[in-house]
Write an enzyme that holds these catalytic residues in place. Structure first.
Site, PDB file in Angstrom:
ATOM      1  N   ASP A  32       0.746  -1.102   0.089  1.00  0.00           N
ATOM      2  CA  ASP A  32       0.008  -0.121  -0.220  1.00  0.00           C
ATOM      3  C   ASP A  32       1.074   1.232  -0.073  1.00  0.00           C
ATOM      4  O   ASP A  32       1.875   1.416   0.788  1.00  0.00           O
ATOM      5  CB  ASP A  32      -0.930   0.078   1.248  1.00  0.00           C
ATOM      6  CG  ASP A  32      -2.212   0.852   1.068  1.00  0.00           C
ATOM      7  OD1 ASP A  32      -1.901   2.231   0.873  1.00  0.00           O
ATOM      8  OD2 ASP A  32      -3.231   0.463   1.109  1.00  0.00           O
ATOM      9  N   GLY A  37      -4.795   4.787   1.617  1.00  0.00           N
ATOM     10  CA  GLY A  37      -4.931   3.974   2.545  1.00  0.00           C
ATOM     11  C   GLY A  37      -4.427   4.688   4.053  1.00  0.00           C
ATOM     12  O   GLY A  37      -3.491   5.730   3.772  1.00  0.00           O
ATOM     13  N   ASP A  54       4.744   1.496  -4.048  1.00  0.00           N
ATOM     14  CA  ASP A  54       3.844   1.913  -5.209  1.00  0.00           C
ATOM     15  C   ASP A  54       4.061   0.951  -6.036  1.00  0.00           C
ATOM     16  O   ASP A  54       4.866   0.711  -6.634  1.00  0.00           O
ATOM     17  CB  ASP A  54       4.126   3.246  -5.911  1.00  0.00           C
ATOM     18  CG  ASP A  54       2.947   3.875  -6.298  1.00  0.00           C
ATOM     19  OD1 ASP A  54       2.329   3.176  -6.901  1.00  0.00           O
ATOM     20  OD2 ASP A  54       3.019   5.047  -6.446  1.00  0.00           O
ATOM     21  N   SER A 119     -18.894  -1.226 -10.724  1.00  0.00           N
ATOM     22  CA  SER A 119     -20.102  -0.943 -11.573  1.00  0.00           C
ATOM     23  C   SER A 119     -20.136   0.057 -12.437  1.00  0.00           C
ATOM     24  O   SER A 119     -20.999   0.298 -13.401  1.00  0.00           O
ATOM     25  CB  SER A 119     -21.457  -0.929 -10.530  1.00  0.00           C
ATOM     26  OG  SER A 119     -20.972   0.293  -9.654  1.00  0.00           O
ATOM     27  N   TYR A 142     -12.376   7.036 -14.474  1.00  0.00           N
ATOM     28  CA  TYR A 142     -12.323   6.017 -13.512  1.00  0.00           C
ATOM     29  C   TYR A 142     -12.748   4.798 -13.938  1.00  0.00           C
ATOM     30  O   TYR A 142     -12.269   3.672 -14.003  1.00  0.00           O
ATOM     31  CB  TYR A 142     -13.117   6.454 -12.056  1.00  0.00           C
ATOM     32  CG  TYR A 142     -13.155   5.291 -11.102  1.00  0.00           C
ATOM     33  CD1 TYR A 142     -12.115   4.836 -10.421  1.00  0.00           C
ATOM     34  CD2 TYR A 142     -14.293   4.662 -10.996  1.00  0.00           C
ATOM     35  CE1 TYR A 142     -12.091   3.992  -9.396  1.00  0.00           C
ATOM     36  CE2 TYR A 142     -14.437   3.689 -10.005  1.00  0.00           C
ATOM     37  CZ  TYR A 142     -13.294   3.252  -9.257  1.00  0.00           C
ATOM     38  OH  TYR A 142     -13.715   2.222  -8.473  1.00  0.00           O
ATOM     39  N   ASN A 171     -21.108   0.324  -5.246  1.00  0.00           N
ATOM     40  CA  ASN A 171     -21.284   1.247  -4.125  1.00  0.00           C
ATOM     41  C   ASN A 171     -21.131   0.755  -2.711  1.00  0.00           C
ATOM     42  O   ASN A 171     -22.040   0.723  -2.043  1.00  0.00           O
ATOM     43  CB  ASN A 171     -22.420   2.001  -4.324  1.00  0.00           C
ATOM     44  CG  ASN A 171     -22.396   3.154  -5.280  1.00  0.00           C
ATOM     45  OD1 ASN A 171     -22.386   2.490  -6.490  1.00  0.00           O
ATOM     46  ND2 ASN A 171     -22.062   4.386  -5.447  1.00  0.00           N
ATOM     47  N   VAL A 172     -19.794   0.213  -2.391  1.00  0.00           N
ATOM     48  CA  VAL A 172     -19.659  -0.500  -1.289  1.00  0.00           C
ATOM     49  C   VAL A 172     -19.479   0.580  -0.220  1.00  0.00           C
ATOM     50  O   VAL A 172     -18.998   1.602  -0.253  1.00  0.00           O
ATOM     51  CB  VAL A 172     -18.323  -1.342  -1.378  1.00  0.00           C
ATOM     52  CG1 VAL A 172     -17.978  -2.081  -0.094  1.00  0.00           C
ATOM     53  CG2 VAL A 172     -18.402  -2.247  -2.392  1.00  0.00           C
ATOM     54  N   ARG A 210     -28.628   3.993  -6.391  1.00  0.00           N
ATOM     55  CA  ARG A 210     -27.566   3.070  -6.427  1.00  0.00           C
ATOM     56  C   ARG A 210     -27.838   1.807  -5.756  1.00  0.00           C
ATOM     57  O   ARG A 210     -28.670   1.934  -4.834  1.00  0.00           O
ATOM     58  CB  ARG A 210     -26.229   3.721  -5.550  1.00  0.00           C
ATOM     59  CG  ARG A 210     -25.590   5.014  -6.370  1.00  0.00           C
ATOM     60  CD  ARG A 210     -24.913   4.709  -7.437  1.00  0.00           C
ATOM     61  NE  ARG A 210     -24.494   6.001  -7.923  1.00  0.00           N
ATOM     62  CZ  ARG A 210     -24.936   6.719  -9.022  1.00  0.00           C
ATOM     63  NH1 ARG A 210     -26.132   6.343  -9.353  1.00  0.00           N
ATOM     64  NH2 ARG A 210     -24.269   7.728  -9.437  1.00  0.00           N
ATOM     65  N   ARG A 269     -23.291  16.164 -10.716  1.00  0.00           N
ATOM     66  CA  ARG A 269     -21.915  15.906 -10.616  1.00  0.00           C
ATOM     67  C   ARG A 269     -21.502  15.453 -11.893  1.00  0.00           C
ATOM     68  O   ARG A 269     -22.054  14.517 -12.437  1.00  0.00           O
ATOM     69  CB  ARG A 269     -21.440  14.779  -9.541  1.00  0.00           C
ATOM     70  CG  ARG A 269     -20.104  15.170  -8.990  1.00  0.00           C
ATOM     71  CD  ARG A 269     -19.923  14.273  -7.770  1.00  0.00           C
ATOM     72  NE  ARG A 269     -19.835  12.883  -8.213  1.00  0.00           N
ATOM     73  CZ  ARG A 269     -19.873  11.886  -7.342  1.00  0.00           C
ATOM     74  NH1 ARG A 269     -19.464  11.993  -5.927  1.00  0.00           N
ATOM     75  NH2 ARG A 269     -19.708  10.752  -7.832  1.00  0.00           N
TER      76      ARG A 269
HETATM   77  C1  UD1 Z   1     -18.890   4.919  -8.488  1.00  0.00           C
HETATM   78  C2  UD1 Z   1     -19.237   3.472  -8.854  1.00  0.00           C
HETATM   79  C3  UD1 Z   1     -18.716   2.633  -7.652  1.00  0.00           C
HETATM   80  C4  UD1 Z   1     -17.241   2.720  -7.383  1.00  0.00           C
HETATM   81  C5  UD1 Z   1     -17.258   4.278  -6.894  1.00  0.00           C
HETATM   82  C6  UD1 Z   1     -15.518   4.687  -6.696  1.00  0.00           C
HETATM   83  C7  UD1 Z   1     -21.193   3.789 -10.123  1.00  0.00           C
HETATM   84  C8  UD1 Z   1     -22.678   3.513 -10.163  1.00  0.00           C
HETATM   85  N1  UD1 Z   1     -20.574   3.201  -8.772  1.00  0.00           N
HETATM   86  O1  UD1 Z   1     -19.591   5.414  -7.304  1.00  0.00           O
HETATM   87  O2  UD1 Z   1     -18.725   1.200  -7.935  1.00  0.00           O
HETATM   88  O3  UD1 Z   1     -16.962   1.889  -6.079  1.00  0.00           O
HETATM   89  O4  UD1 Z   1     -17.506   4.956  -8.146  1.00  0.00           O
HETATM   90  O5  UD1 Z   1     -15.618   5.748  -5.977  1.00  0.00           O
HETATM   91  O6  UD1 Z   1     -20.548   4.190 -10.893  1.00  0.00           O
HETATM   92  N2  UD1 Z   1     -23.242  12.592  -3.949  1.00  0.00           N
HETATM   93  C9  UD1 Z   1     -23.813  13.400  -3.466  1.00  0.00           C
HETATM   94  N3  UD1 Z   1     -23.610  14.168  -2.465  1.00  0.00           N
HETATM   95  C10 UD1 Z   1     -22.356  13.779  -2.042  1.00  0.00           C
HETATM   96  C11 UD1 Z   1     -21.386  12.623  -2.457  1.00  0.00           C
HETATM   97  C12 UD1 Z   1     -22.006  11.976  -3.525  1.00  0.00           C
HETATM   98  O7  UD1 Z   1     -25.057  13.891  -3.792  1.00  0.00           O
HETATM   99  O8  UD1 Z   1     -21.774  14.584  -1.131  1.00  0.00           O
HETATM  100  C13 UD1 Z   1     -23.986  11.566  -4.855  1.00  0.00           C
HETATM  101  C14 UD1 Z   1     -23.186  11.482  -6.146  1.00  0.00           C
HETATM  102  O9  UD1 Z   1     -23.136  12.771  -7.296  1.00  0.00           O
HETATM  103  C15 UD1 Z   1     -23.418  10.333  -6.880  1.00  0.00           C
HETATM  104  C16 UD1 Z   1     -23.959   9.345  -5.688  1.00  0.00           C
HETATM  105  O10 UD1 Z   1     -23.855  10.300  -4.518  1.00  0.00           O
HETATM  106  O11 UD1 Z   1     -24.821  10.432  -7.644  1.00  0.00           O
HETATM  107  C17 UD1 Z   1     -22.923   8.213  -5.126  1.00  0.00           C
HETATM  108  O12 UD1 Z   1     -21.708   8.842  -5.172  1.00  0.00           O
HETATM  109  P1  UD1 Z   1     -20.418   8.107  -4.807  1.00  0.00           P
HETATM  110  O13 UD1 Z   1     -20.566   7.428  -3.426  1.00  0.00           O
HETATM  111  O14 UD1 Z   1     -19.226   9.109  -4.950  1.00  0.00           O
HETATM  112  O15 UD1 Z   1     -20.234   7.024  -5.785  1.00  0.00           O
HETATM  113  P2  UD1 Z   1     -20.396   6.671  -7.207  1.00  0.00           P
HETATM  114  O16 UD1 Z   1     -19.783   7.848  -8.158  1.00  0.00           O
HETATM  115  O17 UD1 Z   1     -21.870   6.455  -7.649  1.00  0.00           O
END
Ligand code: UD1
Length: 313
Positions: A32, A37, A54, A119, A142, A171-172, A210, A269
């Site tokens: 790591d 991390g 790295d 995903s 990404y 979305n873990v 999600r 976003r």
């Molecule tokens: C994406 C991937 C996921 C991956 C992750 C890595 C998809 C569907 N999922 O997650 O598999 O593990 O990237 O980072 O592509 N949001 C807000 N307010 C906030 C933060 C986020 O509204 O303060 C919204 C974002 O705009 C988004 C949703 O919440 O619509 C989820 O965002 P985030 O948790 O960053 O994950 P994804 O980008 O969906």
């Protein structure tokens, strides 16, 4: 007892894999670079062989895999928006390092490498739930980088006989996910804010959905993929198979935490996908995968952890 290299083992998902492996009595090495991390994620640090380095350096990758039976490749710079603002840095971590590791694993003849897919590769195609046979449609650096990683993994299986499996994470969330950056996963950010009584910001109308997945379910699937005979060369979704909107998420978290805070609505976003939901039939068939922890229960456990930890203070 088997030997496992967990790349990104000091990160969120990596540290959960490390803890489970240690509790099962396996020997664990971590590599790591501590960019995302943290040592603090590993309460049993003295029980692992820790290499702070790295993987974008090919020699480090070769050193890391020596003597390892299994490689769980979790090291990555996550976050869609972070990759949009700095695609070169995330490419180096997500693609260059992955190729180095695949070459090293092939040369060292490791038994199997499990790649942390995403995903996000499905993009904004309208069909739900997402099935592995659907074409990829990466909408961000990404997503493209994760797609390249899984394609490279499959290619290494076909060309060189290196056993690889990709698990596409959806979305873990869970304990130890870092809420401290604007690039942090939405659940960690929202819990931190709600615990402080502050309003979370929703990007867009809050109707985006999600398939939020508690981390223990992912750990089950990754470890099953190390031994399942039919997992070789496969790419598999691992999630809950459900979808929840951000508006619903705020309401569920507010209930669990016991606060009444109205979210703020901001601009959507860049690079975001609208909806995401997994079809998990393949993982069920090949890995005997069933999510053990429900979304509700996962949220409760996660809120409890943030309450007890000092992260939010
Ligand atoms: C994406 C991937 C996921 C991956 C992750 C890595 C998809 C569907 N999922 O997650 O598999 O593990 O990237 O980072 O592509 N949001 C807000 N307010 C906030 C933060 C986020 O509204 O303060 C919204 C974002 O705009 C988004 C949703 O919440 O619509 C989820 O965002 P985030 O948790 O960053 O994950 P994804 O980008 O969906």
């Amino acid at each position: 007892m088997s030997s496992y290299l967990v790349t990104g083992g000091a990160g969120f998902i990596g540290s959960h894999l490390v803890m489970r492996l240690l509790h099962k009595g396996h020997s664990v090495r971590i590599v790591d670079n501590l960019v995302t991390g943290r040592h603090a994620n590993l309460p049993e640090l003295e029980r692992v062989d820790f290499l702070e380095a790295d993987l974008a350096n090919a020699e480090i990758a070769q050193k890391a895999v020596q003597g390892m039976e299994f490689v769980l490749h979790q090291a990555a710079i996550p976050s869609v928006p972070r990759s949009v603002s700095d695609p070169v840095t995330s490419h180096r971590a997500n693609v260059d390092a992955t190729l180095n590791l695949l070459c090293a694993a092939r040369d060292a003849k490791v038994a199997r490498l499990i790649f942390a897919g995403s995903s996000s590769v499905y993009g904004d195609t309208p069909t739900l739930p997402k099935h592995e046979s659907m074409p990829a449609d990466p909408r961000s650096p990404y997503a493209l980088q994760k797609f390249i990683g899984e394609q490279y993994s499959q290619l290494f299986t076909e060309l060189y006989g290196l056993e690889t499996t990709t698990i596409r994470y959806f979305n873990v969330f869970g304990p130890r996910q870092d809420p401290g950056s604007p690039y942090s996963g939405v659940i960690s950010r929202f819990i931190k804010l709600l615990l402080a009584g502050e309003p979370p910001t929703i990007h867009g109308d809050g109707e985006q959905t999600r398939d939020f997945t508690y981390v223990d379910n992912v750990v089950d699937a990754v470890l099953a993929a190390c031994s399942a005979p039919d997992a070789v060369g496969r790419v598999m979704n691992v999630a809950m198979g459900e979808r929840t909107s951000l508006k619903q998420l705020v309401s569920m978290l507010s209930d669990i935490i016991g606060v009444a805070v109205e979210p703020i609505y901001g601009d959507p976003r860049g690079g975001d996908v609208r909806d995401s939901q997994a079809d998990c039939a393949l993982a069920q068939e090949v890995l005997n995968y069933q999510p053990r922890i429900s979304f509700q229960e996962g949220l409760r456990r996660t809120v409890d952890w943030y309450r007890q930890s000092s992260v939010h203070s």
